[in-house]
Design a protein around this motif. Structure first.
Motif, PDB file in Angstrom:
ATOM      1  N   ALA A  58       0.793  -1.218   0.000  1.00  0.00           N
ATOM      2  CA  ALA A  58       0.000   0.000   0.000  1.00  0.00           C
ATOM      3  C   ALA A  58       0.823   1.264   0.000  1.00  0.00           C
ATOM      4  CB  ALA A  58      -0.991  -0.025   1.148  1.00  0.00           C
ATOM      5  N   VAL A  59       1.953   1.245  -0.669  1.00  0.00           N
ATOM      6  CA  VAL A  59       2.650   2.477  -1.021  1.00  0.00           C
ATOM      7  C   VAL A  59       2.792   2.469  -2.542  1.00  0.00           C
ATOM      8  CG1 VAL A  59       3.948   2.537   1.155  1.00  0.00           C
ATOM      9  CG2 VAL A  59       4.980   1.484  -0.841  1.00  0.00           C
ATOM     10  N   GLY A  91      -2.128  -2.675  -5.662  1.00  0.00           N
ATOM     11  CA  GLY A  91      -1.629  -1.893  -4.524  1.00  0.00           C
ATOM     12  C   GLY A  91      -2.535  -0.709  -4.217  1.00  0.00           C
ATOM     13  N   THR A  92      -1.988   0.490  -4.359  1.00  0.00           N
ATOM     14  CA  THR A  92      -2.780   1.697  -4.067  1.00  0.00           C
ATOM     15  C   THR A  92      -3.696   2.079  -5.227  1.00  0.00           C
ATOM     16  OG1 THR A  92      -1.030   3.042  -4.970  1.00  0.00           O
ATOM     17  CG2 THR A  92      -0.987   2.684  -2.594  1.00  0.00           C
ATOM     18  N   GLY A  93      -3.461   1.513  -6.409  1.00  0.00           N
ATOM     19  CA  GLY A  93      -4.380   1.737  -7.528  1.00  0.00           C
ATOM     20  C   GLY A  93      -3.959   2.793  -8.526  1.00  0.00           C
ATOM     21  N   LEU A  94      -2.768   3.375  -8.372  1.00  0.00           N
ATOM     22  CA  LEU A  94      -2.380   4.481  -9.269  1.00  0.00           C
ATOM     23  C   LEU A  94      -2.443   4.083 -10.751  1.00  0.00           C
ATOM     24  CD1 LEU A  94      -1.325   7.389  -9.623  1.00  0.00           C
ATOM     25  CD2 LEU A  94       0.989   6.485  -9.425  1.00  0.00           C
ATOM     26  N   THR A 109      -7.134  -5.320  -9.236  1.00  0.00           N
ATOM     27  CA  THR A 109      -7.188  -6.478  -8.329  1.00  0.00           C
ATOM     28  C   THR A 109      -6.007  -6.500  -7.364  1.00  0.00           C
ATOM     29  OG1 THR A 109      -5.896  -8.014  -9.709  1.00  0.00           O
ATOM     30  CG2 THR A 109      -8.255  -7.821 -10.202  1.00  0.00           C
ATOM     31  N   ASP A 110      -6.245  -7.135  -6.232  1.00  0.00           N
ATOM     32  CA  ASP A 110      -5.170  -7.360  -5.258  1.00  0.00           C
ATOM     33  C   ASP A 110      -5.691  -8.329  -4.207  1.00  0.00           C
ATOM     34  OD1 ASP A 110      -2.800  -6.986  -3.500  1.00  0.00           O
ATOM     35  OD2 ASP A 110      -2.420  -5.253  -4.765  1.00  0.00           O
ATOM     36  N   LEU A 114      -5.982  -5.379   0.940  1.00  0.00           N
ATOM     37  CA  LEU A 114      -5.695  -4.082   0.304  1.00  0.00           C
ATOM     38  C   LEU A 114      -6.892  -3.476  -0.409  1.00  0.00           C
ATOM     39  CD1 LEU A 114      -2.106  -4.282  -1.213  1.00  0.00           C
ATOM     40  CD2 LEU A 114      -2.852  -3.725   1.064  1.00  0.00           C
ATOM     41  N   LEU A 115      -7.995  -4.244  -0.488  1.00  0.00           N
ATOM     42  CA  LEU A 115      -9.082  -3.799  -1.359  1.00  0.00           C
ATOM     43  C   LEU A 115      -9.791  -2.539  -0.855  1.00  0.00           C
ATOM     44  CD1 LEU A 115     -10.663  -7.162  -2.576  1.00  0.00           C
ATOM     45  CD2 LEU A 115      -8.797  -5.833  -3.559  1.00  0.00           C
TER      46      LEU A 115
END
Ligand SMILES: C[S@@+](CC[C@H](N)C(=O)[O-])C[C@H]1O[C@@H](n2cnc3c(N)ncnc32)[C@H](O)[C@@H]1O
Length: 236
Positions: A58-59, A91-94, A109-110, A114-115
Motif C-alpha cells: 500500500a505504497v 496496490g494503491t491503484g495508481l 485487483t489485489d 488491500l481492497l
C-alpha cells in the motif's frame, strides 16, 4: 574516449533525464490534511493517493510511476480507450486510475487486505472523470481463478503489472495467473524492478510461456518495462 563508452554515457544521460521527468510527476501536498495523501500528475489530472504504510503493497512503488508515464506518453500506440484492462497487484491503484482516466474499462485487483484502500483511492480519483467506472476485485494469485475469472469470459486487451516480482513465495502462482488471464491477443505490460538473483530468474521462467519484448530500461532505477504475449498460441 571510445565510441562504446560514449554510447553508454549517452544512454545514462537519457535514463537520468526520463527518470527525473517521471519522478517529477509526484508531489507532496503543501497543506496538511486529516487524511494524508501523496499527489501525482498523469493524464491531465491531479491524482491523490492514500497509502497504508503498515502494509507492504500500500505504497506507490517507482515501477507504478514508470508504467503510468508509459501509458500516458504512448497513448496512441497503446490506446486505452474502451479497452478491457485488468491490473494485478494493483496496490494503491495508481496505474488502474491512470488507465481509467485514459479511457479503459478497468478491473483493479489485489489481495483482500488491500481492497478497502484500493477502492477508496479509485473512487476518489475516477468519479465523474472516467468513461467507464473501474471495478475493484479480489485476485490472490493462483487462487480460485476458474471460479472468479472463468477463462471463457476473460476478454482482456491488456494486463498491467507493476513490481509484482520480488521475494514472495507465489512466483509460480503469479505465472499461472498471467497465463489464465491471457487470451490470444492480450498484451501484458509489465514493469519489473530487478533486486535479487532468485526473483530475476522469474524472467527466464516467464519466457517459457510468453514472448517477451523489452520496451524500455531505466538502469538508475533497476527497472525494465516489458511487453509480452502468450507463446505458441496457434500450436497450443
Ligand atoms: C511491491 S507492491 C506493488 C504495488 C503496485 N503495483 C505498485 O507498483 O505501486 C506488490 C503488490 O503485489 C500484491 N501481491 C503480493 N502477493 C500477492 C498475491 N499472492 N496475490 C495477489 N497480489 C499479491 C501486493 O499486495 C502488492 O499490492
Amino acid at each position: 574516449m571510445d565510441s562504446e563508452t560514449q554510447i553508454e554515457i549517452r544512454e545514462g544521460d537519457d535514463d537520468k533525464q526520463i527518470v527525473t521527468e517521471i519522478m517529477a510527476r509526484s508531489f507532496i501536498p503543501a497543506l496538511i490534511t486529516t487524511v494524508s495523501w501523496e499527489g501525482f500528475h498523469f493524464a491531465g489530472y491531479e491524482i491523490q493517493i492514500t497509502e497504508a504504510k503498515d502494509c507492504y503493497g500500500a505504497v506507490v512503488w517507482p515501477s507504478a510511476l514508470v508504467l503510468c508515464y508509459f501509458l500516458e506518453t504512448n497513448a496512441k500506440q497503446y490506446n486505452m480507450v474502451d479497452k478491457n484492462v485488468i491490473e494485478i497487484g494493483a496496490g494503491t491503484g495508481l496505474v488502474s486510475i491512470v488507465a481509467s482516466l485514459l479511457g479503459a474499462r478497468v478491473t483493479a485487483t489485489d489481495v483482500p487486505e488491500l481492497l478497502g484502500n484500493l477502492q477508496y483511492n479509485i473512487s476518489r480519483n475516477t468519479k465523474l472523470k472516467c468513461k467507464h467506472l473501474p471495478q475493484v476485485k479480489e485476485l490472490s494469485w493462483g487462487v480460485a481463478l476458474d471460479r472468479n475469472f472463468p477463462k471463457s469470459s476473460n476478454n482482456f486487451d491488456y494486463i498491467l503489472a507493476a513490481d509484482v516480482v520480488y521475494a514472495h513465495p507465489f512466483l509460480e502462482e503469479l505465472l499461472m495467473t498471467f497465463d489464465h488471464l491471457c487470451r490470444e491477443t492480450t498484451i501484458i505490460l509489465w514493469v519489473m524492478r530487478f533486486r535479487l538473483e532468485k526473483e530475476n530468474k522469474f524472467v527466464d521462467r516467464f519466457k517459457e510461456v510468453f514472448d517477451l519484448e523489452e520496451i524500455s530500461s531505466f538502469p538508475s532505477l533497476n527497472i525494465k518495462l516489458y511487453k509480452a504475449m502468450k507463446k505458441n498460441w496457434r500450436s497450443a
